[in-house]
Design an enzyme around this catalytic site. Structure first.
Site, short mmCIF file in Angstrom:
data_model
loop_
_atom_site.label_atom_id
_atom_site.label_comp_id
_atom_site.label_asym_id
_atom_site.label_seq_id
_atom_site.Cartn_x
_atom_site.Cartn_y
_atom_site.Cartn_z
N ASP A 101 0.42 2.26 8.54
CA ASP A 101 -0.71 1.56 9.64
C ASP A 101 0.31 2.01 10.91
O ASP A 101 -0.41 1.14 12.04
CB ASP A 101 -0.92 0.03 9.02
CG ASP A 101 -1.65 -0.32 8.41
OD1 ASP A 101 -2.81 0.72 7.97
OD2 ASP A 101 -1.79 -1.03 8.03
N ARG A 113 1.23 -5.30 -6.11
CA ARG A 113 1.25 -6.66 -5.20
C ARG A 113 1.68 -7.47 -6.16
O ARG A 113 1.47 -7.52 -7.81
CB ARG A 113 0.58 -6.74 -4.94
CG ARG A 113 -0.46 -5.56 -3.94
CD ARG A 113 -1.63 -6.76 -2.85
NE ARG A 113 -2.10 -5.40 -2.39
CZ ARG A 113 -1.32 -4.75 -1.38
NH1 ARG A 113 -0.84 -5.31 -0.37
NH2 ARG A 113 -1.99 -3.38 -0.37
N ASP A 137 2.56 -0.32 12.13
CA ASP A 137 2.05 -2.01 12.97
C ASP A 137 3.30 -2.94 12.66
O ASP A 137 3.47 -3.72 12.34
CB ASP A 137 1.15 -2.35 11.91
CG ASP A 137 1.15 -3.35 10.07
OD1 ASP A 137 2.09 -2.66 9.70
OD2 ASP A 137 0.54 -3.62 10.43
N THR A 188 6.00 -6.43 1.77
CA THR A 188 7.44 -6.00 1.20
C THR A 188 8.91 -7.19 1.93
O THR A 188 9.35 -7.19 1.04
CB THR A 188 7.59 -4.34 1.34
OG1 THR A 188 6.50 -4.29 1.02
CG2 THR A 188 8.55 -3.83 0.41
N GLY A 193 -11.53 13.64 20.31
CA GLY A 193 -12.12 13.67 21.18
C GLY A 193 -12.84 13.24 21.73
O GLY A 193 -14.28 12.37 21.76
N ARG A 217 -6.45 -2.82 9.61
CA ARG A 217 -7.23 -3.63 9.21
C ARG A 217 -6.84 -5.10 10.40
O ARG A 217 -7.37 -5.72 11.33
CB ARG A 217 -6.75 -5.10 8.18
CG ARG A 217 -7.57 -5.60 7.34
CD ARG A 217 -7.83 -6.16 6.20
NE ARG A 217 -7.34 -5.06 5.17
CZ ARG A 217 -8.82 -4.55 4.61
NH1 ARG A 217 -9.91 -5.59 5.06
NH2 ARG A 217 -8.50 -3.30 3.68
N GLY A 249 0.97 -1.30 -0.01
CA GLY A 249 0.72 0.47 -0.19
C GLY A 249 0.75 1.24 0.26
O GLY A 249 1.93 1.18 0.50
N ASP A 255 4.95 -4.87 5.89
CA ASP A 255 5.12 -6.52 5.94
C ASP A 255 4.85 -7.15 4.85
O ASP A 255 6.18 -7.52 4.24
CB ASP A 255 3.27 -6.33 6.59
CG ASP A 255 3.26 -7.69 7.44
OD1 ASP A 255 4.73 -8.11 8.25
OD2 ASP A 255 2.42 -9.12 6.79
N THR A 298 4.81 2.30 5.20
CA THR A 298 2.57 2.13 5.21
C THR A 298 1.99 3.62 6.68
O THR A 298 2.19 3.09 7.64
CB THR A 298 3.07 0.72 5.92
OG1 THR A 298 1.47 0.76 6.51
CG2 THR A 298 3.74 0.70 7.18
#
Lengths: 325, 325, 325, 325
Positions: free
Chosen positions: A131, A75, A133, A108, A189, A175, A14, A106, A129
């Site tokens: 994310d 991809r 993560d 990659t 908030g 995800r 991504g 990930d 990324t």
């Protein structure tokens, strides 16, 4: 010092804001050290297909502020096969590429790990990324921009929620991870945050909405897309059922979270680790992702980086509870 | 000059950026002319429920830049009945209100028209809706901000579309009108625009996507939510079916289009017609919406303003066709 | 219909957001009508120096959202001389250019007028300048973006002005015209606006600041750079002298006003008149600037467009007076 | 656990985006722990003057996204004297305030330190300043927003610099510190950065501009206002003298850097340490600034926090050198 002459550079997975800043940093640093840089379009797929072309300082002029990736991304099913990787390696040889910088997440690095195990080519990775993560860096390139995009959107939604006394269920990306939802929930908030890392109890969530401050007419629930409760629409349905008198709406922020001009911090991060990637290759690093932990460069073997068990700071959940009073 | 002493002010229907600038203008202009202003919260519903309170210059300090409406807004079933309107009128009398400024759209002026026919109270309206679908003004308050929000979002989506060579179907607001889709489609360089005012031929749309410039890898189709082809998801499904090799995605921009800091033009428009509303009441106008046509103030009876037949400039569709080459 | 085969396209004078959208529209429309387009870099200077190159649909991909001008711009002393214009014409002939589209402002059209009088080449102009100071169009390309940039900046300044109870003198662009100051003054809720079109009485200005609402602790004065009172610093000095207890600050917004992603309206305007420019040349127009007046295309001879007597709407000054109560 | 009942809360010194998020966090956390919160307007000055009022959860509704500080801020000469501090203490006693949270920078904590030495009242501080120049926290509240504002402005300036082939000297805030200039210089792709922490050699700077990539037509130099070379105008003068053929311009970004909606990271930081401030007081902390270092809460005695020797990461300067090739 390893003798590197020609660095192949690609983005994969991504896209994330700041990837262009990283590309620029890699290209210019290579030029600074008198190395060649060769661009590879569309990640592993383009590597196999030979979408390969020389780059220089000028190729990356005026891109630091642009979202997306000028190298494009894709991809690749082929690269998951030994046959695909073999063709890819032959392409690299054909173009005289003797080292790789991979920018992505990930998937990659999973590919890079397999490739590096089969062929003798040094590869380093940069975490790109939204994310956040990955193990081995405090922040990934793109995360800071994405969370600013989210709060910009939620600020707008809050305007209309306040005007109409509405309850909004806003779904953000993530995800497998609630990291986007968590920080943006605090920053916007939100009355409640729903993330995959914790079990979601829809009744408790409803109680929370019901027993909040009475003068608060609008409420926002921030949901990470990967949550087990079924996503924003399902949560919205549950709330509507229990509180039919609430004016409840669902908003899926979607792909706007991937684009846009990168934030200052994303550009700085991308620039720092882009410089470090070339220096790492020169210094013999391979099969490692380069990140920044506690403001220092950090080198993490691919197999650790992709383990995906980034932990949620429990204090953050407590903060949401306290501040949504 | 009609003797007006106390102007009741409210917003109604969907909120729109710039409503606060209009509220500020009405309140300050009334103060300038030594009139009282009384705020009514939540539109006709609050009028019936007596959510009524005095305002002065200070009540509207530092709101010109804020999205939403500090007077809040709501839909009212009660006000559609003669009984509801009777209670509303009694509330106005109780609070000494002898004139009204209504900020809103179609439904707001439909209510105002009925009310003005039954009771002797002068009412003028200000067009506040992001849809720009009212006769009697070139632009409604909120439209300019909303279209800027849309192109900001589509610019972000374009970043990721370009990086991945994707086709994006982006749905924008406009249940009855393609006016948002039309200008934002031109401004975001969309390959095609789908609006309720014209018959949508999904096959022609697909042909258009297929035969565009070959080097163009990403494509954006902008869809008004009210289109007869079934909305963005339906169109996306059709495209996926015909072009399974395209990476096709759908994005619904949703409620972010209603919020946010108003644009300069929306603030200027709201300020101008907010001033004009008070002056119009003083000059004996009633049952009219105040707008700006060709840079001049314009007064349109409510029954004309809500006729909903705002025409689409056919040149705009031609421009999309030419520029998406 | 005049036989045109190859349109030369350039930008000149100060750059303005939306110029790229206009360039894109001209190039794509020419392609649509099977005409060639030839780009000329750096305006008249590049025309003389032969910075001339072919363009096609791809040359203008993904530029609609970018500020500045990909054709670059420059001022040219040489082109003011008959000798310079002779060389320029020879360059055009050499490259087979038989018509011109000039995007720029006052100086651009002055040059175009002289050139068109001496040589038989059809020229049409597109108004591209943030100043909005041309006759023959309601708005120039770049104006809407610039005024949004200004209010974004003044909103930020208002945050700090409010926090510190300060008086801010903010200078915006407009050497000969108060049009930027006027709309942004209304939209940012300025206490006073100082423009070149009206005589500035510094004592009256100070009285105005002194006698405003007592609970208003921060005040903003918006000044057009061309004002006769001596600019923001001089006005700031005067206010400090008279009110030494005020915390008075000066801010010159400067060049940020020229850049940035163009607004939706600027992109639509640029697209519409960019299309119209090519169609106008095909239909035999020459020596005219193309604009939009009352939402219709409008063609104004260069000698009228540059007359520089754009009038200030006196109602706007009245609105500032009323709303800053 | 110290018995605290009523927390006095104020902002002081220069305002910074995110201060409101911190105010909100302190107020809501106090409410969560059943403590009273009392707001003090205009910092120490308001403490002396008795601008003191009760706050609750509702007082801070809908402020997390707003720039500036709703508590306003001011500098206080009186508080520098023992007499002033005595009055301040009496005011606190009068209003039953038995602990303080001070949000601000260097001067704020200098005052807090003196006050805490003289009177028995626990005080904790939150770092709120765009300058990021405090020991004891990785980032101060406001810094992240300010650097994003700067790159947004420089991106706009780059548009016009590119279009005109200009050299721009852009001055950013930082009287004693180059921290804003450093990160924004990297992030905006500046050709050179001039900061107070390093000796500036104007000739070397000029050489650098002269010998950069030849195809680079626009150049940006980012200058911190506190630099010893004399500020942007002086540097601009020097460059013009040496390179009269360059089109060199100066832009002072000024006060826009202090305002605006806080970034996500600033809101999260402010929320985290706002919660921590109340918990720290409950746990007996006093005379300490609360920050975040390496993602963990950190408590630094005021006398260390204000030492002002935040170091510049030398790698950052190297990165600028490499990337501006």
């Amino acid at each position: 010092m390893t003798q590197i002459n020609n660095i192949g550079l690609f983005t994969s997975g991504g896209d994330a804001p700041g990837m262009n800043a990283a590309i620029r940093a890699v290209v210019r640093t290579a030029t600074y050290y008198n190395l060649q840089v060769t661009g590879i379009r569309r990640g592993y797929e383009g590597m196999i297909n030979g979408e390969i072309f020389p780059m220089d300082g000028k190729s990356v002029a005026n891109i630091i502020q642009r979202g997306g990736t000028i190298l494009k991304t894709a991809r690749s099913e082929q690269f998951r096969t030994p046959e695909g990787r073999k063709i890819a390696y032959e392409q690299l040889q054909k173009h005289g590429i003797d080292a790789l910088v991979a920018i992505g997440g990930d998937g990659t690095f999973t590919g890079a790990r397999a490739f590096g195990a089969e062929y003798d080519i040094p590869i380093v990775g940069l975490p790109g990324t939204i994310d956040n993560d990955l193990i081995g860096t405090d922040f990934t390139i793109g995360y800071d921009t994405a969370i600013n995009t989210v709060i910009d959107a939620v600020d707008k939604i809050r305007d209309t929620a306040e005007s109409h006394d509405r309850v909004f269920i806003v779904e953000v990306m993530g995800r497998d991870s609630g990291l986007i939802a968590l920080r943006t929930g605090i920053a916007s908030g939100a009355e409640a945050i729903v993330i995959p890392e914790t079990e979601t109890d829809l009744n408790a969530l409803c109680n929370r909405l019901e027993h909040g401050r009475k003068d608060k007419s609008s409420k926002i629930v921030l949901v990470a897309e990967g949550d087990n409760a079924g996503g924003a629409f399902e949560i919205g349905r549950h709330i509507k059922e229990r509180f039919p008198h609430y004016d409840t709406r669902v908003s899926i922020l979607g792909h706007i979270q991937r684009g846009g001009r990168p934030s200052c911090m994303d550009r700085v991060l991308a620039s720092r680790i882009g410089v470090a990637a070339v220096e790492a290759l020169r210094n013999g690093h391979r099969n490692e992702m380069i990140g920044i932990i506690h403001n220092e460069l950090s080198y993490t073997p691919f197999e650790h980086a992709i383990k995906h068990n980034v932990e949620i700071n429990p204090n953050f959940l407590k903060i949401v509870e306290i501040l949504s009073i």
